[in-house]
Design an enzyme around this catalytic site. Sequence first.
Site, short mmCIF file in Angstrom:
data_model
loop_
_atom_site.label_atom_id
_atom_site.label_comp_id
_atom_site.label_asym_id
_atom_site.label_seq_id
_atom_site.Cartn_x
_atom_site.Cartn_y
_atom_site.Cartn_z
N ASP A 32 -3.49 28.73 -19.57
CA ASP A 32 -2.62 27.98 -20.50
C ASP A 32 -1.97 26.76 -19.86
OD1 ASP A 32 -0.80 29.08 -18.80
OD2 ASP A 32 0.26 30.29 -20.30
N GLY A 33 -2.36 26.46 -18.60
CA GLY A 33 -1.84 25.25 -17.96
C GLY A 33 -0.60 25.46 -17.12
N ARG A 90 9.63 2.35 -7.88
CA ARG A 90 9.64 0.97 -8.38
C ARG A 90 10.62 0.73 -9.51
NH1 ARG A 90 3.37 -0.53 -8.51
NH2 ARG A 90 3.18 1.70 -8.81
N GLN A 91 10.91 1.76 -10.30
CA GLN A 91 11.86 1.54 -11.42
C GLN A 91 13.26 1.74 -10.85
OE1 GLN A 91 10.58 0.60 -14.40
NE2 GLN A 91 12.51 0.40 -15.47
N HIS A 125 13.03 -1.95 -2.63
CA HIS A 125 13.20 -3.34 -3.04
C HIS A 125 14.69 -3.60 -3.26
CE1 HIS A 125 12.18 -6.74 -6.09
NE2 HIS A 125 12.71 -7.19 -5.00
N ASP A 164 3.80 -11.41 -1.94
CA ASP A 164 5.06 -11.72 -2.62
C ASP A 164 6.22 -11.52 -1.65
OD1 ASP A 164 5.40 -8.97 -2.41
OD2 ASP A 164 4.80 -8.59 -4.48
N LYS A 187 4.80 -14.59 -6.08
CA LYS A 187 4.19 -13.87 -7.21
C LYS A 187 5.12 -13.85 -8.42
CE LYS A 187 3.73 -9.11 -7.35
NZ LYS A 187 3.11 -7.83 -6.98
N ARG A 189 5.17 -11.68 -11.88
CA ARG A 189 4.49 -10.64 -12.66
C ARG A 189 4.81 -10.84 -14.14
NH1 ARG A 189 1.81 -6.10 -12.02
NH2 ARG A 189 2.08 -5.83 -9.78
N ASP A 214 -0.21 -5.45 1.71
CA ASP A 214 0.81 -5.06 0.73
C ASP A 214 1.08 -3.57 0.90
OD1 ASP A 214 2.66 -5.43 -1.25
OD2 ASP A 214 1.23 -5.99 -2.82
C1 R5P Z 1 4.96 -4.51 -6.01
O1 R5P Z 1 6.06 -4.24 -6.33
C2 R5P Z 1 4.16 -3.81 -4.93
O2 R5P Z 1 4.59 -4.20 -3.66
C3 R5P Z 1 2.69 -4.17 -5.10
O3 R5P Z 1 2.54 -5.57 -4.96
C4 R5P Z 1 2.20 -3.75 -6.45
O4 R5P Z 1 2.48 -2.40 -6.66
C5 R5P Z 1 0.70 -3.95 -6.58
O5 R5P Z 1 0.32 -3.59 -7.87
P1 R5P Z 1 -1.09 -4.01 -8.45
O6 R5P Z 1 -2.14 -3.57 -7.46
O7 R5P Z 1 -1.18 -3.25 -9.75
O8 R5P Z 1 -1.08 -5.49 -8.67
#
Ligand code: R5P
Length: 290
Positions: A32-33, A90-91, A125, A164, A187, A189, A214
């Site tokens: 059932d998961g 990231r959020q 960040h 970036d 960069k 986005r 990156d």
């Molecule tokens: C940005 O915040 C991160 O450092 C990467 O640049 C980002 O996650 C890369 O995402 P994607 O490969 O989808 O462009």
Amino acid sequence: MFSLPGNEAFADSLASHLGAERGEATIRSFPDGETYVRVEHEIDGRATCIVGTLDHPDGKVLPLLFLAETLRDLGATQVGLVAPYLAYMRQDKRFQPGEGITSRYFARMLSCHIDWLTTVDPHLHRYDSLNEIYDVPTRVAHAAPAIADWIAGELDAPLLVGPDSESEQWVSDIAHRADAPYIVLHKKRRGDRDVRIEVPSVDDWLDHTPVLVDDIISTANTMAESARQLQHHGLPAPLCIGVHAILTDDAADTLDQAGVSRTITCDTIPHPTNGISVVEHIAEQLPIRG
Ligand code: R5P
């Protein structure tokens, strides 16, 4: 040292670096998961840790929390987490009204179930450190020394390139260690898969091999658009190095179509592009020994 499914090889390697014992656990789904967990080791009074990288985290987190709770229930004196890739970083702010700041909620939830956390280059960040959001002690291992060794051993005349401003923290460190020059691109986005890249003057570096670095390669659009722009400005086909190989299904094609000559990643997430190991750097950052 226990592993979540898919992390066995990494956990074996880490355990042998530390001289730690590998623990056996069964983690599987019922029809059932729902998740079944059984620890097949005498735990009472022992320090434990779980190795589980947290890319595509939503299906991994509940098994992780259940394993942590089972270990504690069986008498573990501590339950640490080694997450070579740490998700939900990231959020880190409410970009649009009504959005959840999921990095905080995720950190708060994990902190209720583990005693410490070690990870590799988390995407910091707007937070200065993990301590701003995690309530348990955290340690960070860095991939820069391993990446710099790889570059110094494999490439002549590299020019390191950060796509970036966020990447400058990693690129400058790697460049310094590899004794190579570096530049940082600009960069913008516009959406999950839509990025625009601006390149500063590269006239001094036309005889160098560009190496894009990156922390995360996800859709690879950041790397691909950077690679296109660098070649447009007269540089040769670049290599791409990523710490964390999230790499969605179409990412390899995206990189090929942009003329990237080679993609190398660290082994924080198992992937065919893995070519740089960070195991020994993680081992140095664990608060336990075998
Ligand atoms: C940005 O915040 C991160 O450092 C990467 O640049 C980002 O996650 C890369 O995402 P994607 O490969 O989808 O462009």
